[in-house]
Design an enzyme around this catalytic site. Structure first.
Site, PDB file in Angstrom:
ATOM      1  N   HIS A 224      42.625  46.044  40.155  1.00 47.15           N
ATOM      2  CA  HIS A 224      42.677  45.443  38.558  1.00 47.15           C
ATOM      3  C   HIS A 224      42.391  45.374  37.582  1.00 47.15           C
ATOM      4  O   HIS A 224      41.997  46.696  37.153  1.00 47.15           O
ATOM      5  CB  HIS A 224      41.741  44.647  39.512  1.00 47.15           C
ATOM      6  CG  HIS A 224      40.964  43.636  38.502  1.00 47.15           C
ATOM      7  ND1 HIS A 224      40.251  43.257  37.854  1.00 47.15           N
ATOM      8  CD2 HIS A 224      40.458  41.702  38.794  1.00 47.15           C
ATOM      9  CE1 HIS A 224      40.395  41.944  37.404  1.00 47.15           C
ATOM     10  NE2 HIS A 224      40.483  41.187  37.669  1.00 47.15           N
TER      11      HIS A 224
ATOM     12  N   GLU B 189      48.125  39.082  36.090  1.00 49.54           N
ATOM     13  CA  GLU B 189      46.993  38.600  35.220  1.00 49.54           C
ATOM     14  C   GLU B 189      46.554  39.670  33.549  1.00 49.54           C
ATOM     15  O   GLU B 189      46.713  40.421  33.418  1.00 49.54           O
ATOM     16  CB  GLU B 189      45.675  39.701  35.656  1.00 49.54           C
ATOM     17  CG  GLU B 189      45.993  38.970  37.452  1.00 49.54           C
ATOM     18  CD  GLU B 189      43.835  38.972  37.603  1.00 49.54           C
ATOM     19  OE1 GLU B 189      43.650  37.864  37.995  1.00 49.54           O
ATOM     20  OE2 GLU B 189      43.417  40.077  37.614  1.00 49.54           O
TER      21      GLU B 189
ATOM     22  N   SER C  27      41.656  33.247  32.919  1.00 51.77           N
ATOM     23  CA  SER C  27      40.721  31.489  33.307  1.00 51.77           C
ATOM     24  C   SER C  27      41.231  30.587  33.257  1.00 51.77           C
ATOM     25  O   SER C  27      41.469  29.243  33.190  1.00 51.77           O
ATOM     26  CB  SER C  27      41.040  31.856  31.227  1.00 51.77           C
ATOM     27  OG  SER C  27      40.971  33.200  31.142  1.00 51.77           O
TER      28      SER C  27
ATOM     29  N   LYS D 205      34.092  39.607  42.008  1.00 46.69           N
ATOM     30  CA  LYS D 205      33.236  40.028  41.065  1.00 46.69           C
ATOM     31  C   LYS D 205      32.506  40.720  41.380  1.00 46.69           C
ATOM     32  O   LYS D 205      31.713  41.066  42.526  1.00 46.69           O
ATOM     33  CB  LYS D 205      33.732  40.373  39.423  1.00 46.69           C
ATOM     34  CG  LYS D 205      35.161  39.475  39.397  1.00 46.69           C
ATOM     35  CD  LYS D 205      35.042  39.629  37.988  1.00 46.69           C
ATOM     36  CE  LYS D 205      36.896  38.853  37.803  1.00 46.69           C
ATOM     37  NZ  LYS D 205      37.181  39.017  35.820  1.00 46.69           N
TER      38      LYS D 205
ATOM     39  N   ASN E 200      38.066  35.519  43.364  1.00 51.44           N
ATOM     40  CA  ASN E 200      37.171  36.785  43.428  1.00 51.44           C
ATOM     41  C   ASN E 200      35.648  36.835  42.852  1.00 51.44           C
ATOM     42  O   ASN E 200      35.776  36.353  41.376  1.00 51.44           O
ATOM     43  CB  ASN E 200      38.980  37.826  42.237  1.00 51.44           C
ATOM     44  CG  ASN E 200      37.854  39.014  41.792  1.00 51.44           C
ATOM     45  OD1 ASN E 200      36.846  39.858  42.303  1.00 51.44           O
ATOM     46  ND2 ASN E 200      38.456  39.464  40.843  1.00 51.44           N
TER      47      ASN E 200
HETATM   48  C1  PEP Z   1      40.302  38.109  36.663  1.00 49.45           C
HETATM   49  O1  PEP Z   1      39.505  38.976  36.395  1.00 49.45           O
HETATM   50  O2  PEP Z   1      41.115  38.560  38.117  1.00 49.45           O
HETATM   51  C2  PEP Z   1      40.275  36.873  36.899  1.00 49.45           C
HETATM   52  C3  PEP Z   1      41.185  35.714  37.161  1.00 49.45           C
HETATM   53  O3  PEP Z   1      39.283  36.602  36.094  1.00 49.45           O
HETATM   54  P1  PEP Z   1      38.654  34.810  35.266  1.00 49.45           P
HETATM   55  O4  PEP Z   1      39.620  34.036  36.495  1.00 49.45           O
HETATM   56  O5  PEP Z   1      37.718  34.916  35.427  1.00 49.45           O
HETATM   57  O6  PEP Z   1      39.612  34.978  33.587  1.00 49.45           O
END
Ligand code: PEP
Length: 255
Positions: A103, A179, A218, A22, A20
């Site tokens: 999300h 998440e 993360s 973003k 992703n």
């Molecule tokens: C997310 O926001 O979907 C995500 C998994 O971000 P990160 O891996 O940077 O925590």
């Protein structure tokens, strides 16, 4: 709710990893370069809307995902005076296969409600897009323990699936990404998820719905193999580290 753990287990599928991006990177050139380098079977690349077509052209093995879809239904026209909106049918025609819905950043920054998310799920499925539904509790909820965290996630799922709950076949085209907001890399005072936490929640979700479950928050080169080794975790949703080629290559070397 469905008691369908066996259905899910019978559908033994390969693990998947979603990148992703973003609102990154800043240019089409960088996005294409990154996607080309991350092009692997089992990977879904989700760049920003303007980079979907060039990224698609760069992919041979990976699949294409969008990060959002409009609530305007293709069946109700799906075009017209909706400034800024991108419809499910437009995405489908561009070659998008998956769409991320719900999300926490869209719920938080853009005030998306469960009602909107439930609508987006129906609209995406009608357009033959597969849905990646993100759910997860915040730090305050988690501080009260795993039971309130499970209740929070259960409520999100119940609301988000409210429009399709009687359509069992719809769930074949849905992936849930657990998440926890407190574990996302950009969350202030973030904490690391434990393997046990992630696995417990994935198992809990599968006890209720016939879906594949991913973990996101993360994910990096150090924790990916442990997470992917969990019985109920079918893959990973990777945010920040999907933009760091070296890290992402290490993450995908685990499957
Ligand atoms: C997310 O926001 O979907 C995500 C998994 O971000 P990160 O891996 O940077 O925590």
């Amino acid at each position: 709710m469905f008691l369908c753990r066996n259905d899910t287990m019978k559908r033994k599928m390969k693990k998947i990893i979603i990148a992703n991006y973003k609102m990154n990177p800043q240019t089409e050139r960088e996005a294409v370069k990154l996607a080309h380098a991350e092009d692997r079977e089992g990977v879904i690349i989700a760049p920003p809307f303007p980079f979907l077509i060039p990224v698609k052209k760069a992919l041979k093995k990976a699949m294409l995902g969008a990060q959002d879809v409009s609530t305007v239904s293709p069946l109700a026209g799906g075009w017209g005076a909706y400034t800024g909106a991108v419809s499910a049918s437009m995405l489908k025609k561009m070659g998008v296969q998956y769409v991320i819905v719900g999300h926490s950043e869209r719920r938080g920054f853009f005030n998306e409600t469960d009602v909107m998310i439930a609508k987006k799920i129906v609209i995406a499925l009608e357009a033959k897009l597969k849905v990646i539904l993100c759910v997860g509790e915040n730090a305050d909820v988690r501080a009260q323990g795993i039971t309130p965290a499970k209740a929070f996630v259960a409520e999100q799922l119940q609301k988000d699936f409210s429009e399709i709950i009687n359509n069992k076949s719809a769930f074949k085209n849905i992936i849930v990404a657990y998440e926890p907001i407190w574990a996302i890399s950009t969350t202030l005072y973030r904490k690391d998820v434990t393997l046990e936490d992630a696995e417990t929640m994935a198992e809990y979700i599968k006890e209720q719905y016939p879906v594949r479950v991913l973990y996101g928050g993360s994910v990096n080169a150090r924790n990916a193999s442990g997470l992917l080794a969990q019985k109920n975790i079918d893959g990973l949703l990777v945010g920040g580290m999907s933009l760091k080629l070296k890290e992402f290559k290490k993450i995908i070397s685990n499957f």
